[in-house]
Scaffold this motif. Structure first.
Motif, PDB file in Angstrom:
ATOM      1  N   TRP A  53       0.843  -1.198   0.000  1.00 51.24           N
ATOM      2  CA  TRP A  53       0.000   0.000   0.000  1.00 51.24           C
ATOM      3  C   TRP A  53       0.878   1.248   0.000  1.00 51.24           C
ATOM      4  O   TRP A  53       0.663   2.164  -0.803  1.00 51.24           O
ATOM      5  N   ASN A  54       1.868   1.285   0.889  1.00 56.02           N
ATOM      6  CA  ASN A  54       2.724   2.466   0.996  1.00 56.02           C
ATOM      7  C   ASN A  54       3.467   2.757  -0.299  1.00 56.02           C
ATOM      8  O   ASN A  54       3.625   3.924  -0.679  1.00 56.02           O
ATOM      9  N   GLU A  55       3.914   1.722  -0.972  1.00 56.36           N
ATOM     10  CA  GLU A  55       4.626   1.916  -2.240  1.00 56.36           C
ATOM     11  C   GLU A  55       3.705   2.554  -3.285  1.00 56.36           C
ATOM     12  O   GLU A  55       4.082   3.497  -3.972  1.00 56.36           O
ATOM     13  N   LEU A  56       2.487   2.033  -3.383  1.00 54.81           N
ATOM     14  CA  LEU A  56       1.520   2.577  -4.334  1.00 54.81           C
ATOM     15  C   LEU A  56       1.095   3.997  -3.935  1.00 54.81           C
ATOM     16  O   LEU A  56       1.048   4.903  -4.774  1.00 54.81           O
ATOM     17  N   TYR A  57       0.796   4.163  -2.656  1.00 60.99           N
ATOM     18  CA  TYR A  57       0.273   5.449  -2.175  1.00 60.99           C
ATOM     19  C   TYR A  57       1.324   6.553  -2.266  1.00 60.99           C
ATOM     20  O   TYR A  57       1.012   7.694  -2.625  1.00 60.99           O
ATOM     21  N   GLU A  58       2.554   6.198  -1.954  1.00 61.32           N
ATOM     22  CA  GLU A  58       3.635   7.188  -2.039  1.00 61.32           C
ATOM     23  C   GLU A  58       3.782   7.697  -3.472  1.00 61.32           C
ATOM     24  O   GLU A  58       3.971   8.894  -3.698  1.00 61.32           O
ATOM     25  N   ALA A  59       3.681   6.797  -4.431  1.00 62.06           N
ATOM     26  CA  ALA A  59       3.745   7.209  -5.839  1.00 62.06           C
ATOM     27  C   ALA A  59       2.606   8.173  -6.162  1.00 62.06           C
ATOM     28  O   ALA A  59       2.810   9.180  -6.852  1.00 62.06           O
ATOM     29  N   CYS A  60       1.419   7.867  -5.643  1.00 57.73           N
ATOM     30  CA  CYS A  60       0.267   8.747  -5.883  1.00 57.73           C
ATOM     31  C   CYS A  60       0.479  10.115  -5.246  1.00 57.73           C
ATOM     32  O   CYS A  60       0.170  11.143  -5.860  1.00 57.73           O
ATOM     33  N   CYS A  61       0.988  10.130  -4.027  1.00 58.41           N
ATOM     34  CA  CYS A  61       1.222  11.405  -3.333  1.00 58.41           C
ATOM     35  C   CYS A  61       2.287  12.240  -4.041  1.00 58.41           C
ATOM     36  O   CYS A  61       2.182  13.463  -4.119  1.00 58.41           O
ATOM     37  N   ASN A  62       3.335  11.576  -4.540  1.00 60.05           N
ATOM     38  CA  ASN A  62       4.427  12.273  -5.230  1.00 60.05           C
ATOM     39  C   ASN A  62       4.114  12.542  -6.695  1.00 60.05           C
ATOM     40  O   ASN A  62       4.892  13.191  -7.385  1.00 60.05           O
ATOM     41  N   ASN A  63       2.979  11.999  -7.155  1.00 54.80           N
ATOM     42  CA  ASN A  63       2.572  12.102  -8.552  1.00 54.80           C
ATOM     43  C   ASN A  63       3.690  11.608  -9.478  1.00 54.80           C
ATOM     44  O   ASN A  63       3.962  12.205 -10.516  1.00 54.80           O
ATOM     45  N   ARG A  64       4.336  10.503  -9.030  1.00 55.42           N
ATOM     46  CA  ARG A  64       5.442   9.931  -9.792  1.00 55.42           C
ATOM     47  C   ARG A  64       5.595   8.458  -9.455  1.00 55.42           C
ATOM     48  O   ARG A  64       5.660   8.097  -8.282  1.00 55.42           O
TER      49      ARG A  64
END
Length: 187
Positions: A53-64
């Motif tokens: 979840w954190n890997e996916l969510y971090e990408a979403c938050c960073n828009n990258r």
């Protein structure tokens, strides 16, 4: 002697607070391991879900997307996360929870943990639809949109990951099961 005094004081405090819950003796380290086995096992699986979840969510938050991860790989990361979580819940609901529900009200149908499963699966369905639309080319992957979908069920998912482990923890399990019964429980 001191242990008896401490227990008596705790019993009186419980009665004063109106809980009247029986104070159980302190567990030895060996007893704690027996009673906490399911919680530790569950937490192992839950840590995998937290990491994904954190890997996916971090990408979403960073828009990258993560470095070196193609759009197709990222979409597969998302669908793999959902598939594994769905499989995990299926095993729990079909094999584990019915056994635990025989003695533990927390695992009966339409109670807290299973209600959380339903809420999580509503969000998982939305996320799967979004990811499949992106895979098919019907939609373009927009990480801000994916974040909104993840936000729709993130809190209940994270609460559930904690609640389930806590419910399977030694102090709760010992209220319902003997050490021998604990050793025979699946998982």
């Amino acid at each position: 002697m001191a242990d008896r005094c401490d227990t008596k004081g705790a019993e009186e405090a419980a009665t004063v607070q109106g809980t009247e819950e029986k104070v159980l003796p302190k567990l030895t380290p060996a007893e704690f391991r027996v009673y906490n086995r399911l919680a530790e096992h569950m937490d192992y699986f839950h840590n995998h879900f937290r990491h994904s979840w954190n890997e996916l969510y971090e990408a979403c938050c960073n828009n990258r997307r993560p470095s070196g991860v193609s759009i197709r790989q990222f979409l597969n990361m998302g669908t793999d996360f959902l598939s594994q979580l769905n499989f995990h819940h299926s095993i729990e609901e079909q094999s584990i929870f019915p056994i635990l529900a025989k003695k533990m009200p927390e695992f009966k149908r339409e109670v807290h943990l299973l209600k959380q499963h339903k809420e999580i699966h509503k969000g998982m369905d939305r996320m799967e639809d979004y990811l499949m639309d992106c895979k098919s080319g019907e939609k373009e992957l927009r990480l801000d949109e994916m974040k909104k979908v993840m936000d729709s069920f993130g809190k209940v998912l994270w609460d559930h990951l904690e609640d389930e482990v806590k419910t399977l923890g030694a102090e709760n399990m010992r209220k319902y099961w003997s050490p021998d019964e604990m050793r025979r429980l699946p998982m």
